[in-house]
Scaffold this motif. Sequence first.
Motif, PDB file in Angstrom:
ATOM      1  N   ALA A  32       0.838  -1.204   0.000  1.00 55.10           N
ATOM      2  CA  ALA A  32       0.000   0.000   0.000  1.00 55.10           C
ATOM      3  C   ALA A  32       0.874   1.256   0.000  1.00 55.10           C
ATOM      4  O   ALA A  32       0.436   2.324  -0.423  1.00 55.10           O
ATOM      5  CB  ALA A  32      -0.932   0.002   1.212  1.00 55.10           C
ATOM      6  N   GLY A  95       2.447  12.485  -9.388  1.00 54.05           N
ATOM      7  CA  GLY A  95       1.878  11.514  -8.448  1.00 54.05           C
ATOM      8  C   GLY A  95       0.532  12.000  -7.941  1.00 54.05           C
ATOM      9  O   GLY A  95       0.097  13.123  -8.254  1.00 54.05           O
ATOM     10  N   ALA A  96      -0.111  11.181  -7.143  1.00 59.11           N
ATOM     11  CA  ALA A  96      -1.445  11.525  -6.643  1.00 59.11           C
ATOM     12  C   ALA A  96      -1.435  12.818  -5.843  1.00 59.11           C
ATOM     13  O   ALA A  96      -2.356  13.634  -5.932  1.00 59.11           O
ATOM     14  CB  ALA A  96      -1.975  10.382  -5.779  1.00 59.11           C
ATOM     15  N   THR A  97      -0.389  13.012  -5.045  1.00 55.93           N
ATOM     16  CA  THR A  97      -0.324  14.230  -4.235  1.00 55.93           C
ATOM     17  C   THR A  97      -0.292  15.459  -5.132  1.00 55.93           C
ATOM     18  O   THR A  97      -1.009  16.450  -4.886  1.00 55.93           O
ATOM     19  CB  THR A  97       0.931  14.193  -3.324  1.00 55.93           C
ATOM     20  OG1 THR A  97       0.839  13.033  -2.489  1.00 55.93           O
ATOM     21  CG2 THR A  97       1.044  15.432  -2.457  1.00 55.93           C
ATOM     22  N   HIS A 125      -6.258  10.230   3.503  1.00 51.72           N
ATOM     23  CA  HIS A 125      -4.804  10.429   3.574  1.00 51.72           C
ATOM     24  C   HIS A 125      -4.562  11.943   3.632  1.00 51.72           C
ATOM     25  O   HIS A 125      -5.344  12.713   3.072  1.00 51.72           O
ATOM     26  CB  HIS A 125      -4.195   9.834   2.294  1.00 51.72           C
ATOM     27  CG  HIS A 125      -2.712   9.797   2.238  1.00 51.72           C
ATOM     28  ND1 HIS A 125      -1.951  10.899   1.939  1.00 51.72           N
ATOM     29  CD2 HIS A 125      -1.834   8.773   2.407  1.00 51.72           C
ATOM     30  CE1 HIS A 125      -0.667  10.562   1.929  1.00 51.72           C
ATOM     31  NE2 HIS A 125      -0.572   9.272   2.219  1.00 51.72           N
ATOM     32  N   SER A 127      -2.839  13.741   1.977  1.00 54.72           N
ATOM     33  CA  SER A 127      -2.802  14.331   0.615  1.00 54.72           C
ATOM     34  C   SER A 127      -4.173  14.744   0.116  1.00 54.72           C
ATOM     35  O   SER A 127      -4.267  15.525  -0.826  1.00 54.72           O
ATOM     36  CB  SER A 127      -2.217  13.328  -0.383  1.00 54.72           C
ATOM     37  OG  SER A 127      -0.869  13.132  -0.122  1.00 54.72           O
ATOM     38  N   THR A 173     -11.947   9.098  -0.576  1.00 57.93           N
ATOM     39  CA  THR A 173     -11.069   8.035  -1.062  1.00 57.93           C
ATOM     40  C   THR A 173     -11.864   6.870  -1.648  1.00 57.93           C
ATOM     41  O   THR A 173     -12.986   6.597  -1.213  1.00 57.93           O
ATOM     42  CB  THR A 173     -10.158   7.537   0.080  1.00 57.93           C
ATOM     43  OG1 THR A 173      -9.144   6.716  -0.476  1.00 57.93           O
ATOM     44  CG2 THR A 173     -10.919   6.732   1.124  1.00 57.93           C
ATOM     45  N   ALA A 175     -10.522   3.848  -1.478  1.00 60.96           N
ATOM     46  CA  ALA A 175     -10.247   2.850  -0.436  1.00 60.96           C
ATOM     47  C   ALA A 175      -9.279   3.478   0.561  1.00 60.96           C
ATOM     48  O   ALA A 175      -8.272   4.066   0.156  1.00 60.96           O
ATOM     49  CB  ALA A 175      -9.634   1.592  -1.038  1.00 60.96           C
ATOM     50  N   ASN A 177      -6.323   3.963   3.112  1.00 62.83           N
ATOM     51  CA  ASN A 177      -5.006   3.326   3.224  1.00 62.83           C
ATOM     52  C   ASN A 177      -4.751   2.766   4.617  1.00 62.83           C
ATOM     53  O   ASN A 177      -3.764   2.089   4.840  1.00 62.83           O
ATOM     54  CB  ASN A 177      -3.883   4.313   2.835  1.00 62.83           C
ATOM     55  CG  ASN A 177      -3.731   5.438   3.827  1.00 62.83           C
ATOM     56  OD1 ASN A 177      -4.722   5.996   4.297  1.00 62.83           O
ATOM     57  ND2 ASN A 177      -2.501   5.791   4.168  1.00 62.83           N
ATOM     58  N   ASP A 202      -9.982  10.002  -4.590  1.00 62.91           N
ATOM     59  CA  ASP A 202      -8.587   9.613  -4.451  1.00 62.91           C
ATOM     60  C   ASP A 202      -8.510   8.103  -4.708  1.00 62.91           C
ATOM     61  O   ASP A 202      -8.872   7.286  -3.856  1.00 62.91           O
ATOM     62  CB  ASP A 202      -8.107   9.954  -3.023  1.00 62.91           C
ATOM     63  CG  ASP A 202      -6.696   9.471  -2.762  1.00 62.91           C
ATOM     64  OD1 ASP A 202      -6.121   8.788  -3.630  1.00 62.91           O
ATOM     65  OD2 ASP A 202      -6.171   9.766  -1.672  1.00 62.91           O
ATOM     66  N   CYS A 204      -5.837   6.218  -5.172  1.00 66.92           N
ATOM     67  CA  CYS A 204      -4.524   5.623  -4.885  1.00 66.92           C
ATOM     68  C   CYS A 204      -4.574   4.162  -4.451  1.00 66.92           C
ATOM     69  O   CYS A 204      -3.807   3.334  -4.919  1.00 66.92           O
ATOM     70  CB  CYS A 204      -3.872   6.405  -3.757  1.00 66.92           C
ATOM     71  SG  CYS A 204      -2.732   7.606  -4.370  1.00 66.92           S
ATOM     72  N   GLN A 205      -5.484   3.875  -3.508  1.00 65.47           N
ATOM     73  CA  GLN A 205      -5.542   2.518  -2.955  1.00 65.47           C
ATOM     74  C   GLN A 205      -6.645   1.690  -3.612  1.00 65.47           C
ATOM     75  O   GLN A 205      -6.841   0.529  -3.248  1.00 65.47           O
ATOM     76  CB  GLN A 205      -5.786   2.558  -1.434  1.00 65.47           C
ATOM     77  CG  GLN A 205      -4.729   3.286  -0.644  1.00 65.47           C
ATOM     78  CD  GLN A 205      -3.392   2.551  -0.625  1.00 65.47           C
ATOM     79  OE1 GLN A 205      -3.314   1.353  -0.903  1.00 65.47           O
ATOM     80  NE2 GLN A 205      -2.334   3.268  -0.326  1.00 65.47           N
ATOM     81  N   SER A 225      -1.472   7.273  -8.300  1.00 67.30           N
ATOM     82  CA  SER A 225      -0.015   7.275  -8.501  1.00 67.30           C
ATOM     83  C   SER A 225       0.414   6.009  -9.224  1.00 67.30           C
ATOM     84  O   SER A 225      -0.125   4.927  -8.954  1.00 67.30           O
ATOM     85  CB  SER A 225       0.713   7.282  -7.153  1.00 67.30           C
ATOM     86  OG  SER A 225       0.579   8.522  -6.518  1.00 67.30           O
ATOM     87  N   HIS A 227       3.296   4.430  -8.849  1.00 68.76           N
ATOM     88  CA  HIS A 227       4.161   3.510  -8.092  1.00 68.76           C
ATOM     89  C   HIS A 227       3.382   2.513  -7.238  1.00 68.76           C
ATOM     90  O   HIS A 227       3.946   1.507  -6.794  1.00 68.76           O
ATOM     91  CB  HIS A 227       5.161   4.299  -7.220  1.00 68.76           C
ATOM     92  CG  HIS A 227       4.545   5.038  -6.081  1.00 68.76           C
ATOM     93  ND1 HIS A 227       4.485   4.508  -4.817  1.00 68.76           N
ATOM     94  CD2 HIS A 227       3.945   6.244  -6.009  1.00 68.76           C
ATOM     95  CE1 HIS A 227       3.882   5.397  -4.021  1.00 68.76           C
ATOM     96  NE2 HIS A 227       3.544   6.448  -4.723  1.00 68.76           N
ATOM     97  N   LYS A 228       2.095   2.768  -7.007  1.00 64.60           N
ATOM     98  CA  LYS A 228       1.301   1.786  -6.246  1.00 64.60           C
ATOM     99  C   LYS A 228       0.645   0.781  -7.198  1.00 64.60           C
ATOM    100  O   LYS A 228      -0.116  -0.088  -6.785  1.00 64.60           O
ATOM    101  CB  LYS A 228       0.222   2.508  -5.437  1.00 64.60           C
ATOM    102  CG  LYS A 228       0.818   3.425  -4.355  1.00 64.60           C
ATOM    103  CD  LYS A 228      -0.259   4.024  -3.507  1.00 64.60           C
ATOM    104  CE  LYS A 228       0.203   5.217  -2.721  1.00 64.60           C
ATOM    105  NZ  LYS A 228       0.970   4.938  -1.523  1.00 64.60           N
TER     106      LYS A 228
HETATM  107  C1  LIG Z   1      -5.043   6.958  -0.069  1.00 60.65           C
HETATM  108  C2  LIG Z   1      -3.794   7.688  -0.494  1.00 60.65           C
HETATM  109  N1  LIG Z   1      -3.898   8.889  -1.052  1.00 60.65           N
HETATM  110  C3  LIG Z   1      -2.829   9.585  -1.457  1.00 60.65           C
HETATM  111  C4  LIG Z   1      -1.558   9.075  -1.298  1.00 60.65           C
HETATM  112  C5  LIG Z   1      -0.387   9.877  -1.772  1.00 60.65           C
HETATM  113  O1  LIG Z   1       0.243   9.235  -2.833  1.00 60.65           O
HETATM  114  P1  LIG Z   1       1.666   9.725  -3.359  1.00 60.65           P
HETATM  115  O2  LIG Z   1       2.555   9.806  -2.173  1.00 60.65           O
HETATM  116  O3  LIG Z   1       2.083   8.672  -4.349  1.00 60.65           O
HETATM  117  O4  LIG Z   1       1.459  11.050  -4.015  1.00 60.65           O
HETATM  118  C6  LIG Z   1      -1.394   7.824  -0.715  1.00 60.65           C
HETATM  119  C7  LIG Z   1      -0.050   7.262  -0.474  1.00 60.65           C
HETATM  120  O5  LIG Z   1       0.164   6.448   0.384  1.00 60.65           O
HETATM  121  C8  LIG Z   1      -2.547   7.103  -0.316  1.00 60.65           C
HETATM  122  O6  LIG Z   1      -2.448   5.894   0.255  1.00 60.65           O
END
Ligand SMILES: Cc1ncc(COP(=O)(O)O)c(C=O)c1O
Length: 406
Positions: A32, A95-97, A125, A127, A173, A175, A177, A202, A204-205, A225, A227-228
């Motif tokens: 994750a 990236g997502a952020t 998160h 972010s 979100t 899901a 994190n 969001d 990401c997850q 993102s 990388h996940k």
């Molecule tokens: C739910 C969620 N949102 C946003 C992020 C931020 O992603 P990144 O650090 O790749 O920009 C993460 C990273 O762990 C995340 O788990």
Amino acid sequence: MDTQKLVDQFRSNFPILQSSVYRKPLVYLDSAATAQKPLQVIEYEKSLYTTYNANIHRGVHYLSEQMTAIYEQARQRVARFIGAKSASEVIFTSGATASLNLVAYSWSEAFLRAGDVVLVSQMEHHSNIVPWQMAAARRGAVVRAIPITDSGEIDIEAYERMLQYGVKMVAITQASNTLGTRPDLKTMITLAHKHGAKVTVDGCQGVVHGGVDVVELDCDFYVFSGHKLYGPTGIGVLYGKSELLEAMPPYMGGGDMVDKVTFERTTYAPLPLKFEAGTANFVGAATMAAAIDFLEDYSALMEYENTLLSYATEQLQSIAGLKIYGTAPSKSPVVCFNVEGCNHYDIGMILDKMGVAIRTGHHCAQPVMDRFSVTGMCRASFAMYNTMSEVDALVSGVDRAVKMLR
Ligand SMILES: Cc1ncc(COP(=O)(O)O)c(C=O)c1O
């Protein structure tokens, strides 16, 4: 092919998973935070540098044209992957952020007014909280938190009530994190739209555990993102409905995002380039598209992640004093827990010495820690390359750690 053979085949693509730490086989349960990369993706990235490397969009020479085509094909691949109507609705970011900061800044500049409300859930998160707080401070708006229940689910009645008071944006979100919860996005988005609010999801997850169809979901913005997603770091996506992206001002200025620059007046490039100032991470974007191809080849394994999650949840509960946070019926494959009388950090450190990589702390979700009155949690997160015996290694490791610490 049966599931076990498919898992073995999938896993064999990840060189790092064959490695050892402290002379113990690596048990990687931190996907994750970032997923490991398959050889195909690593090799593809290398081939881009050895065969096609040249800056995109500005060149008239062969390599630049080739790399530009590869980059734009990657955009189309992402659009197909998330079900966007048009590739021009896909913006590449770092990236997502970065995507969330972009949307929070630009959308707010165009649409958020003094006294308006942005709703974010208590399980976000950082972010998906802080960029909205920064935007709200700039625009004189307010950020309010949608509460979550003891099982870690959205309090949907509270959400419906909150929507009645000037809400312009809901940031939620796909899901969590930490808790793993997958909120009922369809219902939340329908309700938000009924009250005239837009929705940022969001992903990401969520995107790596079952994907998304942004048109079906009808979200206004969607981020994730690379990388996940078994892809490289430094690349991410912002999807937005074109009518919103068109109406938003650029976020960053620079090369590639302009049409004409003069000292009197500068005009901007059409979508998507309006939001892609500077040299894009073209190798990252193309490599992420290769990771998406790889992931989709193994979509039959998605259900297996739920099997891993159920097994881990059941086995961990056999440890006396262990409490799991987040017990929603629909979860992504993460388990956050604490054990009575033991510090989360100490458990993580002892597991590490056994070769088991988990994450401890607040997981960039301090409001979740506050909600459950803890300073941190242990988190094990699973991907399709994990095995049942790795879950056993986690459980026996936690059991041993607890015996040492108590
Ligand atoms: C739910 C969620 N949102 C946003 C992020 C931020 O992603 P990144 O650090 O790749 O920009 C993460 C990273 O762990 C995340 O788990």
